[in-house]
Design an enzyme around this catalytic site. Structure first.
Site, PDB file in Angstrom:
ATOM      1  CG  HIS A  61     -28.535   1.770 -26.372  1.00 24.75           C
ATOM      2  ND1 HIS A  61     -28.463   2.785 -25.441  1.00 24.75           N
ATOM      3  CD2 HIS A  61     -28.633   0.609 -25.669  1.00 24.75           C
ATOM      4  CE1 HIS A  61     -28.511   2.253 -24.222  1.00 24.75           C
ATOM      5  NE2 HIS A  61     -28.605   0.945 -24.328  1.00 24.75           N
ATOM      6  CG  HIS A  73     -28.092  -1.243 -21.473  1.00 26.02           C
ATOM      7  ND1 HIS A  73     -29.123  -0.445 -21.876  1.00 26.02           N
ATOM      8  CD2 HIS A  73     -28.666  -2.331 -20.892  1.00 26.02           C
ATOM      9  CE1 HIS A  73     -30.272  -1.023 -21.571  1.00 26.02           C
ATOM     10  NE2 HIS A  73     -30.025  -2.167 -20.970  1.00 26.02           N
ATOM     11  CB  CYS A 150     -25.563   4.396 -23.699  1.00 21.38           C
ATOM     12  SG  CYS A 150     -25.882   4.842 -25.420  1.00 21.38           S
TER      13      CYS A 150
END
Length: 175
Positions: A61, A73, A150
């Site tokens: 991530h 994010h 992401c």
């Protein structure tokens, strides 16, 4: 929590600043060993505009550090936890841009500062990176694991170009 541009003594977006920053480290910027929050040295703490790579088992991530312990994010809109523990593969999925504490997003996972694309692209000014990321907070965006995940979000904030090495590596292995 309020997204603000944190003042810094140096503008590390310039090439000389990046070289000096790397000289002060005991290990290369692209360390294969992600840092644990409890084992960080002072020089490993992120600076505004840094990209944070969080290791979640089968995938990573990504977030943008904006200062004061906060990151911005791209996260799932579902009722999943803020730490983005799920991968979304559906063609019509949406994600939301969130500002959260780095420690909350990381949880018990390992993480590291990863600005490795600085070797390919010139990073935008810190104020631009942080300002753009903060303006995105609360927006719902289309999510596509191949073209809009992401990592794409984080690299677009830092370089103005969405790119996912994670996806590229998977595609290269398949073909």
């Amino acid at each position: 929590m309020q997204c603000t541009v944190e003042e810094t003594r140096f503008d590390w977006t310039f090439g000389l600043g990046q070289v000096l920053r790397n000289l002060w480290r005991d290990e290369p910027v692209q360390s294969s060993q992600p840092a644990q929050i409890t084992t960080l040295r002072y020089e490993d703490y992120p600076e505004p505009g840094d990209l944070i790579e969080i290791f979640r088992g089968g995938y990573q991530h990504w977030a943008v550090y904006v200062g004061d312990g906060d990151v911005v994010h791209l996260a799932p809109t579902s009722n999943s936890s803020s730490s983005s523990n799920s991968l979304m593969f559906g063609p019509n999925e949406k994600a939301v841009v969130k500002e959260e504490k780095l420690l909350d997003v990381v949880g018990k996972n390992k993480w590291k500062i990863n600005n490795s694309l600085d070797q390919i692209y010139y990073p935008l000014a810190i104020r631009t990176i942080v300002g753009t990321a903060c303006k995105m907070v609360g927006k719902r965006l289309p999510y596509c694991v191949i073209r809009g995940n992401c990592e794409h979000f984080a690299t677009e904030m830092r370089y103005g170009k969405p790119e996912s090495r994670q996806v590229r590596n998977i595609v290269d292995r398949l073909f």
